[in-house]
Design a protein around this motif. Structure first.
Motif, PDB file in Angstrom:
ATOM      1  N   ARG A  59       0.798  -1.293   0.012  1.00 26.66           N
ATOM      2  CA  ARG A  59      -0.043   0.121  -0.031  1.00 26.66           C
ATOM      3  C   ARG A  59       0.729   1.429  -0.033  1.00 26.66           C
ATOM      4  O   ARG A  59       1.325   1.779   0.938  1.00 26.66           O
ATOM      5  CB  ARG A  59      -0.841   0.044   1.448  1.00 26.66           C
ATOM      6  N   PRO A  60       1.269   1.648  -1.142  1.00 21.57           N
ATOM      7  CA  PRO A  60       2.100   2.728  -1.318  1.00 21.57           C
ATOM      8  C   PRO A  60       1.846   4.196  -0.694  1.00 21.57           C
ATOM      9  O   PRO A  60       2.659   4.945  -0.116  1.00 21.57           O
ATOM     10  CB  PRO A  60       2.364   3.025  -2.763  1.00 21.57           C
ATOM     11  N   GLU A  61       0.616   4.283  -0.281  1.00 23.18           N
ATOM     12  CA  GLU A  61       0.194   5.521   0.459  1.00 23.18           C
ATOM     13  C   GLU A  61       0.294   5.353   1.821  1.00 23.18           C
ATOM     14  O   GLU A  61       0.099   6.271   2.484  1.00 23.18           O
ATOM     15  CB  GLU A  61      -1.228   5.801  -0.030  1.00 23.18           C
ATOM     16  N   VAL A  62       0.379   4.138   2.393  1.00 16.69           N
ATOM     17  CA  VAL A  62       0.594   4.100   3.924  1.00 16.69           C
ATOM     18  C   VAL A  62       1.785   3.433   4.140  1.00 16.69           C
ATOM     19  O   VAL A  62       2.293   2.476   4.111  1.00 16.69           O
ATOM     20  CB  VAL A  62      -0.445   3.014   4.371  1.00 16.69           C
ATOM     21  N   SER A  63       2.996   4.526   4.844  1.00 16.49           N
ATOM     22  CA  SER A  63       4.118   4.025   5.362  1.00 16.49           C
ATOM     23  C   SER A  63       4.283   4.326   6.799  1.00 16.49           C
ATOM     24  O   SER A  63       3.233   4.766   7.443  1.00 16.49           O
ATOM     25  CB  SER A  63       5.163   5.006   4.714  1.00 16.49           C
ATOM     26  N   LEU A  64       5.030   3.995   7.460  1.00 15.46           N
ATOM     27  CA  LEU A  64       4.949   4.163   9.066  1.00 15.46           C
ATOM     28  C   LEU A  64       5.262   5.695   9.431  1.00 15.46           C
ATOM     29  O   LEU A  64       4.836   5.812  10.611  1.00 15.46           O
ATOM     30  CB  LEU A  64       6.513   3.502   9.473  1.00 15.46           C
ATOM     31  N   ARG A  65       5.195   6.390   8.259  1.00 14.08           N
ATOM     32  CA  ARG A  65       5.311   7.774   8.737  1.00 14.08           C
ATOM     33  C   ARG A  65       3.725   8.349   8.835  1.00 14.08           C
ATOM     34  O   ARG A  65       3.514   9.461   9.550  1.00 14.08           O
ATOM     35  CB  ARG A  65       5.869   8.684   7.675  1.00 14.08           C
ATOM     36  N   SER A  66       2.804   7.317   8.682  1.00  9.81           N
ATOM     37  CA  SER A  66       1.658   7.692   9.076  1.00  9.81           C
ATOM     38  C   SER A  66       1.001   7.528  10.469  1.00  9.81           C
ATOM     39  O   SER A  66      -0.070   7.891  10.841  1.00  9.81           O
ATOM     40  CB  SER A  66       0.612   6.843   8.291  1.00  9.81           C
ATOM     41  N   LEU A  67       2.005   6.699  11.126  1.00 10.04           N
ATOM     42  CA  LEU A  67       1.853   6.414  12.400  1.00 10.04           C
ATOM     43  C   LEU A  67       2.475   7.569  13.347  1.00 10.04           C
ATOM     44  O   LEU A  67       3.357   8.301  13.153  1.00 10.04           O
ATOM     45  CB  LEU A  67       2.547   4.975  12.868  1.00 10.04           C
ATOM     46  N   PRO A  68       1.949   7.591  14.821  1.00 11.20           N
ATOM     47  CA  PRO A  68       2.538   8.517  15.665  1.00 11.20           C
ATOM     48  C   PRO A  68       4.210   7.911  15.788  1.00 11.20           C
ATOM     49  O   PRO A  68       4.427   6.613  15.711  1.00 11.20           O
ATOM     50  CB  PRO A  68       1.895   8.295  17.071  1.00 11.20           C
ATOM     51  N   ASP A  69       4.952   8.941  16.208  1.00  8.09           N
ATOM     52  CA  ASP A  69       6.453   8.556  15.970  1.00  8.09           C
ATOM     53  C   ASP A  69       6.953   7.310  16.757  1.00  8.09           C
ATOM     54  O   ASP A  69       7.658   6.683  16.521  1.00  8.09           O
ATOM     55  CB  ASP A  69       7.219   9.951  16.295  1.00  8.09           C
ATOM     56  N   ALA A  70       6.313   7.543  18.128  1.00  7.81           N
ATOM     57  CA  ALA A  70       6.862   6.473  19.096  1.00  7.81           C
ATOM     58  C   ALA A  70       6.284   5.048  18.461  1.00  7.81           C
ATOM     59  O   ALA A  70       7.479   3.983  18.658  1.00  7.81           O
ATOM     60  CB  ALA A  70       6.207   6.602  20.342  1.00  7.81           C
ATOM     61  N   LYS A  71       5.342   4.818  18.094  1.00 12.23           N
ATOM     62  CA  LYS A  71       4.718   3.638  17.334  1.00 12.23           C
ATOM     63  C   LYS A  71       5.521   3.363  16.221  1.00 12.23           C
ATOM     64  O   LYS A  71       5.844   2.231  15.743  1.00 12.23           O
ATOM     65  CB  LYS A  71       2.996   3.899  17.077  1.00 12.23           C
ATOM     66  N   ALA A  72       5.784   4.284  15.424  1.00 14.02           N
ATOM     67  CA  ALA A  72       6.401   4.230  14.161  1.00 14.02           C
ATOM     68  C   ALA A  72       7.842   3.490  14.229  1.00 14.02           C
ATOM     69  O   ALA A  72       8.386   2.804  13.746  1.00 14.02           O
ATOM     70  CB  ALA A  72       6.439   5.314  13.310  1.00 14.02           C
ATOM     71  N   LEU A  73       8.665   4.097  15.242  1.00 12.38           N
ATOM     72  CA  LEU A  73       9.748   3.537  15.789  1.00 12.38           C
ATOM     73  C   LEU A  73       9.809   2.189  16.311  1.00 12.38           C
ATOM     74  O   LEU A  73      11.000   1.300  15.732  1.00 12.38           O
ATOM     75  CB  LEU A  73      10.577   4.574  16.688  1.00 12.38           C
ATOM     76  N   LEU A  74       8.897   1.847  16.931  1.00 14.44           N
ATOM     77  CA  LEU A  74       8.652   0.547  17.350  1.00 14.44           C
ATOM     78  C   LEU A  74       8.726  -0.540  16.305  1.00 14.44           C
ATOM     79  O   LEU A  74       9.216  -1.444  16.064  1.00 14.44           O
ATOM     80  CB  LEU A  74       7.487   0.463  18.365  1.00 14.44           C
ATOM     81  N   ALA A  89      19.363   2.058   3.076  1.00 17.05           N
ATOM     82  CA  ALA A  89      18.603   3.348   3.174  1.00 17.05           C
ATOM     83  C   ALA A  89      17.283   3.363   4.014  1.00 17.05           C
ATOM     84  O   ALA A  89      16.240   3.812   3.721  1.00 17.05           O
ATOM     85  CB  ALA A  89      18.080   3.686   1.583  1.00 17.05           C
ATOM     86  N   PHE A  90      17.485   2.672   5.051  1.00 20.10           N
ATOM     87  CA  PHE A  90      16.045   2.351   6.068  1.00 20.10           C
ATOM     88  C   PHE A  90      15.771   3.623   6.556  1.00 20.10           C
ATOM     89  O   PHE A  90      16.510   4.272   7.369  1.00 20.10           O
ATOM     90  CB  PHE A  90      16.418   1.150   7.012  1.00 20.10           C
ATOM     91  N   ARG A  91      14.197   3.830   6.545  1.00 18.49           N
ATOM     92  CA  ARG A  91      13.629   4.993   7.370  1.00 18.49           C
ATOM     93  C   ARG A  91      12.324   4.609   7.404  1.00 18.49           C
ATOM     94  O   ARG A  91      11.885   3.732   6.707  1.00 18.49           O
ATOM     95  CB  ARG A  91      14.047   6.133   6.839  1.00 18.49           C
ATOM     96  N   GLN A  92      11.420   5.446   8.038  1.00 14.60           N
ATOM     97  CA  GLN A  92      10.210   4.971   8.290  1.00 14.60           C
ATOM     98  C   GLN A  92       9.380   5.015   6.823  1.00 14.60           C
ATOM     99  O   GLN A  92       8.382   4.128   6.576  1.00 14.60           O
ATOM    100  CB  GLN A  92       9.531   6.332   9.146  1.00 14.60           C
ATOM    101  N   GLY A  93       9.918   6.298   5.890  1.00 13.91           N
ATOM    102  CA  GLY A  93       8.921   6.224   4.590  1.00 13.91           C
ATOM    103  C   GLY A  93       9.503   4.977   3.659  1.00 13.91           C
ATOM    104  O   GLY A  93       8.728   4.617   2.756  1.00 13.91           O
ATOM    105  N   LYS A  94      10.372   4.141   4.238  1.00  8.54           N
ATOM    106  CA  LYS A  94      10.644   2.853   3.488  1.00  8.54           C
ATOM    107  C   LYS A  94       9.934   1.495   4.020  1.00  8.54           C
ATOM    108  O   LYS A  94      10.519   0.553   3.533  1.00  8.54           O
ATOM    109  CB  LYS A  94      12.114   2.637   3.301  1.00  8.54           C
ATOM    110  N   VAL A  95       9.320   1.884   4.874  1.00  9.72           N
ATOM    111  CA  VAL A  95       8.248   0.710   5.285  1.00  9.72           C
ATOM    112  C   VAL A  95       6.973   0.790   5.106  1.00  9.72           C
ATOM    113  O   VAL A  95       6.265   1.784   5.522  1.00  9.72           O
ATOM    114  CB  VAL A  95       8.489   0.445   6.909  1.00  9.72           C
ATOM    115  N   LEU A  96       6.249   0.035   4.110  1.00 13.57           N
ATOM    116  CA  LEU A  96       4.728   0.222   3.805  1.00 13.57           C
ATOM    117  C   LEU A  96       3.881  -1.054   4.268  1.00 13.57           C
ATOM    118  O   LEU A  96       4.458  -2.114   4.581  1.00 13.57           O
ATOM    119  CB  LEU A  96       4.719   0.017   2.333  1.00 13.57           C
ATOM    120  N   ALA A  97       2.718  -0.603   4.462  1.00 10.68           N
ATOM    121  CA  ALA A  97       1.668  -1.451   4.830  1.00 10.68           C
ATOM    122  C   ALA A  97       1.376  -2.751   3.769  1.00 10.68           C
ATOM    123  O   ALA A  97       1.358  -2.206   2.343  1.00 10.68           O
ATOM    124  CB  ALA A  97       0.351  -0.865   5.113  1.00 10.68           C
TER     125      ALA A  97
END
Length: 305
Positions: A121-136, A202-210
Motif C-alpha cells: 500500500r504505497p500511500e501507507v508508510s510508517l510515517r502515517s503512525l505517531p512517531d513512537a509507534k512508528a519507531l517500534l 537506506a532504511f527509514r520510516q518512509g521505506k516501510v509500507l503496509a
C-alpha cells in the motif's frame, strides 16, 4: 505509454549533481516503461506519486489482469540488480517480495532496470503512525533484515560506500569542523567494526509500507554489507524537521537514539558516530545540489551529536 514522470523524480534527476546519464534516462522513461510493460504482459493501473527520487513505480496487474503487483523501473546508476539480489535473499522476510529473481525470468532481465514486486500500500508508510509507534514497528522490521549475506555476494561494503561519500564531503560544502568530526567518526568505526551483515542501506520510516501478507514490509533497499549501527543511523534522524522545530529537539534526538540502540542491542556510541557521519554526508550532498534548506536542517541536527 503516455505519462508525466512524478515531479519528485524529475526534480531529483534534473539536479546539477545528478548521476551521469540521468537526464537522458528520464527523457526515455516513457519508452522504457512501454517496453518493460509489453514484454511482461502487464496491465498498468497508475503511476505511484509522489514516488521516489531515482525510480518510477507503477501499480500493475499480471496473469490476465487478475493478480495485483507493482513494477519498479530504475536507471542503471540506481543498481536495480543489487536491489533484486537483496530482495531475493530476504525471500519476503521483513521486505517486499520480488517475483523475478534473475535475468532468466524475463527476456532482458536486469538489463531493463525493472523489478516486478509484491504490491503493498504505497500511500501507507510508517510515517502515517505517531512517531513512537512508528519507531517500534521500524525496529521490528529492520531486525528481520539483518542476516548473513549470501556466499560469494557482490554487494558493496560500508567501507567502500562511505569511502566515496567521504571523498565528496571534502569539497567544502559544509562546516569544516563538522565535516572533520564526521570523517574521524567514520575512520574510528571502520577500524573497530566486527560485523558483516546484509543491510537495507537506506532504511527509514518512509521505506516501510503496509502490506497484506505482513503488516509492515521494507521497500527500496540500497543493499550494503556492514554493521547494524550503520543501517540504523538513517532511521535515527527520521522526522528531522520536527526535531529542529522543537525547543527540546536536541535532547529528544539523543533520547530517541538511545531507545533505538537499546531496543535493537546496538552499541549507542557506534550508532551516534554513524548517525553523525550520515547526517553530515546527506547535508553536504544537499548543499552541493543547491537544496540549502535541507542542508541547513541536516547540519544543525548533526551539530547536536
Amino acid at each position: 505509454m503516455a505519462f508525466e514522470p512524478p515531479r519528485r523524480l524529475a526534480r531529483a534527476l534534473g539536479e546539477e549533481n545528478a548521476a551521469p546519464g540521468a537526464g537522458a534516462w528520464l527523457a526515455r522513461l516513457p519508452e522504457i516503461v512501454a517496453d518493460v510493460v509489453a514484454r511482461r504482459g502487464l496491465d498498468v493501473e497508475r503511476v505511484v506519486a509522489p514516488g521516489g527520487r531515482n525510480s518510477l513505480v507503477l501499480l500493475v496487474r499480471t496473469d490476465g489482469a487478475a493478480a495485483p503487483a507493482a513494477l519498479k523501473v530504475a536507471p542503471p546508476f540506481a543498481e536495480p540488480a543489487a536491489e533484486r539480489a537483496a530482495l531475493a535473499h530476504w525471500k519476503g522476510w521483513g521486505a517486499v517480495e520480488t517475483y523475478e529473481t534473475g535475468a532468466d525470468d524475463v527476456d532482458g532481465g536486469d538489463g531493463d532496470g525493472a523489478l516486478l514486486l509484491e504490491r503493498l500500500r504505497p500511500e501507507v508508510s510508517l510515517r502515517s503512525l505517531p512517531d513512537a509507534k512508528a519507531l517500534l514497528e521500524a525496529a521490528g522490521t529492520i531486525r528481520r533484515l539483518w542476516v548473513q549475506p549470501p556466499a560469494g555476494h557482490a554487494f558493496e561494503t560500508v567501507e567502500d560506500r562511505t569511502g566515496r561519500e567521504a571523498r565528496a564531503m571534502q569539497g567544502g560544502d559544509g562546516p569544516e569542523a563538522l565535516v572533520d568530526a564526521a570523517l574521524r567518526a567514520r575512520e574510528a568505526m571502520l577500524a573497530t567494526a566486527d560485523e558483516s551483515l546484509l543491510l537495507h542501506g537506506a532504511f527509514r520510516q518512509g521505506k516501510v509500507l503496509a502490506g497484506e501478507r505482513s503488516p509492515w514490509l521494507a521497500v527500496g533497499p540500497e543493499p550494503v554489507v556492514g554493521e547494524r549501527a550503520y543501517d540504523l543511523a538513517r532511521l535515527a534522524r527520521d522526522r528531522v524537521e520536527d526535531l529542529i522545530a522543537s525547543d527540546t529537539g536536541a535532547s529528544t534526538a539523543r533520547r530517541r537514539m538511545r531507545r533505538l540502540a537499546d531496543s535493537l542491542d546496538v552499541d549507542g556510541d557506534r550508532l551516534r558516530s554513524w548517525t553523525l557521519f550520515r547526517a553530515v554526508e546527506s547535508g553536504t550532498r544537499a548543499a552541493r545540489a543547491g537544496r540549502d534548506s535541507t542542508a541547513e536542517v541536516l547540519l544543525e541536527y548533526a551539530s547536536w551529536l
